[in-house]
Design a protein around this motif. Sequence first.
Motif, PDB file in Angstrom:
ATOM      1  N   PHE A 105      -2.787 -10.479   4.837  1.00 27.73           N
ATOM      2  CA  PHE A 105      -1.469  -9.888   4.658  1.00 27.73           C
ATOM      3  C   PHE A 105      -0.473 -11.004   4.330  1.00 27.73           C
ATOM      4  O   PHE A 105      -0.461 -12.055   4.975  1.00 27.73           O
ATOM      5  CB  PHE A 105      -1.015  -9.188   5.939  1.00 27.73           C
ATOM      6  CG  PHE A 105      -1.466  -7.761   6.056  1.00 27.73           C
ATOM      7  CD1 PHE A 105      -1.151  -6.834   5.071  1.00 27.73           C
ATOM      8  CD2 PHE A 105      -2.175  -7.338   7.160  1.00 27.73           C
ATOM      9  CE1 PHE A 105      -1.550  -5.514   5.171  1.00 27.73           C
ATOM     10  CE2 PHE A 105      -2.576  -6.019   7.283  1.00 27.73           C
ATOM     11  CZ  PHE A 105      -2.267  -5.113   6.285  1.00 27.73           C
TER      12      PHE A 105
ATOM     13  N   GLU B 223       6.987  -3.736  11.941  1.00 27.17           N
ATOM     14  CA  GLU B 223       6.199  -2.688  11.282  1.00 27.17           C
ATOM     15  C   GLU B 223       4.749  -3.111  11.118  1.00 27.17           C
ATOM     16  O   GLU B 223       3.817  -2.339  11.386  1.00 27.17           O
ATOM     17  CB  GLU B 223       6.833  -2.376   9.916  1.00 27.17           C
ATOM     18  CG  GLU B 223       6.105  -1.339   9.087  1.00 27.17           C
ATOM     19  CD  GLU B 223       5.106  -1.948   8.109  1.00 27.17           C
ATOM     20  OE1 GLU B 223       4.269  -1.198   7.578  1.00 27.17           O
ATOM     21  OE2 GLU B 223       5.169  -3.183   7.886  1.00 27.17           O
ATOM     22  N   LEU B 224       4.535  -4.378  10.701  1.00 27.93           N
ATOM     23  CA  LEU B 224       3.169  -4.842  10.483  1.00 27.93           C
ATOM     24  C   LEU B 224       2.416  -4.979  11.808  1.00 27.93           C
ATOM     25  O   LEU B 224       1.213  -4.693  11.880  1.00 27.93           O
ATOM     26  CB  LEU B 224       3.174  -6.174   9.742  1.00 27.93           C
ATOM     27  CG  LEU B 224       1.811  -6.640   9.230  1.00 27.93           C
ATOM     28  CD1 LEU B 224       1.222  -5.645   8.244  1.00 27.93           C
ATOM     29  CD2 LEU B 224       1.917  -8.020   8.576  1.00 27.93           C
TER      30      LEU B 224
ATOM     31  N   TYR C 107       6.438 -10.583   3.013  1.00 30.28           N
ATOM     32  CA  TYR C 107       6.778  -9.324   2.360  1.00 30.28           C
ATOM     33  C   TYR C 107       6.707  -8.124   3.309  1.00 30.28           C
ATOM     34  O   TYR C 107       6.785  -6.975   2.868  1.00 30.28           O
ATOM     35  CB  TYR C 107       5.847  -9.080   1.166  1.00 30.28           C
ATOM     36  CG  TYR C 107       5.751 -10.253   0.217  1.00 30.28           C
ATOM     37  CD1 TYR C 107       6.839 -11.096   0.008  1.00 30.28           C
ATOM     38  CD2 TYR C 107       4.568 -10.532  -0.461  1.00 30.28           C
ATOM     39  CE1 TYR C 107       6.756 -12.174  -0.853  1.00 30.28           C
ATOM     40  CE2 TYR C 107       4.478 -11.613  -1.326  1.00 30.28           C
ATOM     41  CZ  TYR C 107       5.575 -12.436  -1.519  1.00 30.28           C
ATOM     42  OH  TYR C 107       5.480 -13.509  -2.366  1.00 30.28           O
ATOM     43  N   HIS C 108       6.540  -8.362   4.602  1.00 28.73           N
ATOM     44  CA  HIS C 108       6.417  -7.268   5.571  1.00 28.73           C
ATOM     45  C   HIS C 108       7.369  -7.503   6.740  1.00 28.73           C
ATOM     46  O   HIS C 108       7.468  -8.620   7.237  1.00 28.73           O
ATOM     47  CB  HIS C 108       4.989  -7.189   6.129  1.00 28.73           C
ATOM     48  CG  HIS C 108       3.941  -6.919   5.098  1.00 28.73           C
ATOM     49  ND1 HIS C 108       3.589  -5.643   4.696  1.00 28.73           N
ATOM     50  CD2 HIS C 108       3.159  -7.767   4.371  1.00 28.73           C
ATOM     51  CE1 HIS C 108       2.632  -5.723   3.786  1.00 28.73           C
ATOM     52  NE2 HIS C 108       2.361  -6.996   3.571  1.00 28.73           N
TER      53      HIS C 108
END
Length: 371
Positions: free
Chosen positions: A76, A85-86, A80-81
């Motif tokens: 991952f 949430e991740l 960009y996350h």
Amino acid sequence: MEFGYFMMPSHPPERGLKEGHDWDLGVLRWLDELGFSEAWVGEHHTAPWEPHPAPDLLIAQALRETTRLRMGPGGFLLPYHHPAELANRVAMLDHLSEGRLNFGIAASGLPSDWAMFNVDGMSGTNREMTREALDIILRLWSATEPFHYDGKYWKVDRPETMFGFLKPHIKPLQAPHPPIGVAGLSKNSDTLKMAGEHGFLPMSLNLNPGYVTSHWDSVEAGARKSGRTANRNDWRLVREVFVADTDEEAWRLSVGSMMGRMMGDYFLPLLSNFGFKEYLKHSPEVPDSDVTVEYCARRNWLVGSPKTVAERLEAIYEEVGGFGQLLVFGFDYQDNPAAWKNSLRLLQQEVLPRVAHLTPKAPAAALAAAQ
């Protein structure tokens, strides 16, 4: 010695997105059937030759069609996350995997991805964001009390219980979390130092073995920083591999097929634009113009009969000082699937027994602790 798999995933630009996804899913089924130990699936957003933006979509589907294979994003792209949430997504995926999940992380290395997400990769912002995001994720997974994280890039809270029943509750199945893997490319790699510092699984990408030797120095430097002892059994090496009944057939099916096309059309031009061709050379004196597909196949790839590949693998093992797992670099052989499946079968059934004796010695600290 164990064998795993590393998917960019790579597909020619003319391949439909679902076609590519379905090929990757089929390969993951083969790996499970053949007894490979693990597979890692990459994330990219602006590379037509690396077209999968969401590795967890493939992994979630593959978990239902496999029984033993460990799988994980490889990795991952944390800048960009949103880390909260991740953290929840990965924890949920760990439960779906019933404990077969690895958690690969990366800082992202494509300037076109940086541009899409407005991340300044040239100044190292992507690496700073990766460290901060990982710190937040690990804290969310371990904390039992509320906290406020006021970072440079994200502000995250673990809030108090609301109304008596609303509260953060999602944790990974594996305790304290799934095994974390990080991939490195350059000398003095910051990500590989982070792997050593935290005891993560270090992965060296498919470069010249002589160059890769320096990667372990980075892992050990990071380990010393936190008082750890690095273990070479944790080290993964990614390598282009093609096995066939004869050396001639393996060369034809690799250099003369999709492996050669992908390297010639995409990977070598990409590294050249980054000024990274030196990472593929066996000597600094080699001109960039000499670093061709054929050069890489002779110097860096594992191509040939089972006997040839085993001998070459053992030579690389000795050159770098030992490692625990070889990760096969994945290619799209939809035009000749039987050849790719046979290569994987020969690797597992005929090469693996020839290299089963290649097991790094446990570090001295680990031996002392066991006594």
